[in-house]
Scaffold this active site. Sequence first.
Site, PDB file in Angstrom:
ATOM      1  N   ASN A 166      10.270  27.214  13.939  1.00 54.75           N
ATOM      2  CA  ASN A 166       9.444  26.596  12.712  1.00 54.75           C
ATOM      3  C   ASN A 166       8.635  28.103  12.016  1.00 54.75           C
ATOM      4  OD1 ASN A 166       8.804  26.122  10.796  1.00 54.75           O
ATOM      5  ND2 ASN A 166       6.950  24.814  11.842  1.00 54.75           N
ATOM      6  N   PHE A 167       9.972  28.419  11.253  1.00 55.88           N
ATOM      7  CA  PHE A 167       9.226  29.639  10.565  1.00 55.88           C
ATOM      8  C   PHE A 167       8.339  29.270   9.759  1.00 55.88           C
ATOM      9  CE2 PHE A 167      13.465  32.494   9.502  1.00 55.88           C
ATOM     10  CZ  PHE A 167      13.495  33.021  10.704  1.00 55.88           C
ATOM     11  N   LYS A 168       7.822  28.157   8.784  1.00 51.05           N
ATOM     12  CA  LYS A 168       6.499  28.312   8.760  1.00 51.05           C
ATOM     13  C   LYS A 168       6.743  28.231   7.349  1.00 51.05           C
ATOM     14  CE  LYS A 168       4.091  27.502  12.785  1.00 51.05           C
ATOM     15  NZ  LYS A 168       3.183  26.696  13.572  1.00 51.05           N
TER      16      LYS A 168
ATOM     17  N   HIS B 283       4.923  17.368  11.832  1.00 51.13           N
ATOM     18  CA  HIS B 283       4.232  18.868  12.369  1.00 51.13           C
ATOM     19  C   HIS B 283       3.126  18.405  11.709  1.00 51.13           C
ATOM     20  CE1 HIS B 283       2.680  23.033  12.540  1.00 51.13           C
ATOM     21  NE2 HIS B 283       4.212  22.779  13.255  1.00 51.13           N
TER      22      HIS B 283
ATOM     23  N   GLU C  77       0.523  20.635  11.032  1.00 51.63           N
ATOM     24  CA  GLU C  77       0.249  21.437   9.689  1.00 51.63           C
ATOM     25  C   GLU C  77       0.318  20.558   8.361  1.00 51.63           C
ATOM     26  OE1 GLU C  77       2.640  24.834  10.307  1.00 51.63           O
ATOM     27  OE2 GLU C  77       1.332  25.748  11.841  1.00 51.63           O
TER      28      GLU C  77
ATOM     29  N   GLU D  24       3.042  18.895  20.240  1.00 48.94           N
ATOM     30  CA  GLU D  24       2.210  20.325  20.087  1.00 48.94           C
ATOM     31  C   GLU D  24       1.133  20.076  19.576  1.00 48.94           C
ATOM     32  OE1 GLU D  24       5.340  23.589  18.010  1.00 48.94           O
ATOM     33  OE2 GLU D  24       4.628  21.659  16.552  1.00 48.94           O
TER      34      GLU D  24
ATOM     35  N   GLY E 215      -1.002  28.062  16.863  1.00 48.77           N
ATOM     36  CA  GLY E 215      -1.307  28.921  16.451  1.00 48.77           C
ATOM     37  C   GLY E 215      -2.800  29.495  17.475  1.00 48.77           C
TER      38      GLY E 215
ATOM     39  N   SER F   4       1.520  27.771  20.692  1.00 42.98           N
ATOM     40  CA  SER F   4       1.537  29.367  20.865  1.00 42.98           C
ATOM     41  C   SER F   4       1.913  29.691  22.546  1.00 42.98           C
ATOM     42  CB  SER F   4      -0.096  29.385  21.928  1.00 42.98           C
ATOM     43  OG  SER F   4      -0.797  29.339  20.080  1.00 42.98           O
TER      44      SER F   4
HETATM   45  P1  13P Z   1       3.284  29.574  17.609  1.00 42.62           P
HETATM   46  O1  13P Z   1       3.655  28.914  18.327  1.00 42.62           O
HETATM   47  O2  13P Z   1       2.279  29.884  16.446  1.00 42.62           O
HETATM   48  O3  13P Z   1       1.175  28.606  17.826  1.00 42.62           O
HETATM   49  O4  13P Z   1       3.272  27.390  16.322  1.00 42.62           O
HETATM   50  C1  13P Z   1       4.544  26.367  16.951  1.00 42.62           C
HETATM   51  C2  13P Z   1       3.982  25.653  16.537  1.00 42.62           C
HETATM   52  O5  13P Z   1       3.913  25.008  15.203  1.00 42.62           O
HETATM   53  C3  13P Z   1       5.822  24.751  16.044  1.00 42.62           C
HETATM   54  O6  13P Z   1       6.460  24.046  15.015  1.00 42.62           O
END
Ligand code: 13P
Length: 231
Positions: free
Chosen positions: A6-8, A86, A88, A155, A161, A191
């Site tokens: 996931n590039f976000k 997600h 976020e 997650e 993150g 993570s």
């Molecule tokens: P991180 O790997 O940065 O913790 O993010 C996980 C995530 O939200 C994948 O969708």
Amino acid sequence: LIIASNFKTNHNRKSTKEFIDFINSKNYFSEVRIYPPFTALNHFELTSNIRVGAQNFYPTQKGSFTGEIGFEQLEEFEVDTVLIGHSERRHILGEAQESICKKYDFAKAKECEIVYCVGEPKEVREQGIEAVMSYIWEQFNGIDIDYEKLVVAYEPVWAIGTGLSASLGDIEEVLERLRAKIKAPLLYGGSVKVETTKDILSIKNCGGILVGTASWNVENFSKMIEISDNI
Ligand code: 13P
């Protein structure tokens, strides 16, 4: 196994193309998913087990929704896999379960693969596994868990993150409880690093990983896929 990145809000059009071209040039065996920002979607010549998807969309084919992306825009690039729910989007962008359900139903009607994300915040985790599971089951309200193209990603919010992954035992316990009701592949995210990939992929009921930070570097992401290929 599914290895997803996931590039976000990272990478641009050029670096996404380089990233995908690199992954495409390897003949990986695992199921690879890459979710770049909308602006980097393109006609990639993907090998059969690599799919590029969308991190989000508005549940419409097209219309008047200023600033949003509908399915007509995704279909131009043959997008057939999307992230929904997600943390976020739930917690930072304020997406409520009701709008998550609308997206889910829309993507399902489109017969699109859905990577549906669930996970508890820290204060719920501190109350123990029963609280965690009741929180997670609420995130399935209105969601058809029998959809054949569903993939579930567990997650935990506090692990995303933060560099602080859930313990192998905690992941195993949640996946086992999800497995009791859900037959879809179950991923873990939060993570995940190259060094923890093997142990996480070896957890019972774990069907793969959804990775943010550590996957944005293409060498790291490749290493994760190689580890998966060798399991
Ligand atoms: P991180 O790997 O940065 O913790 O993010 C996980 C995530 O939200 C994948 O969708």
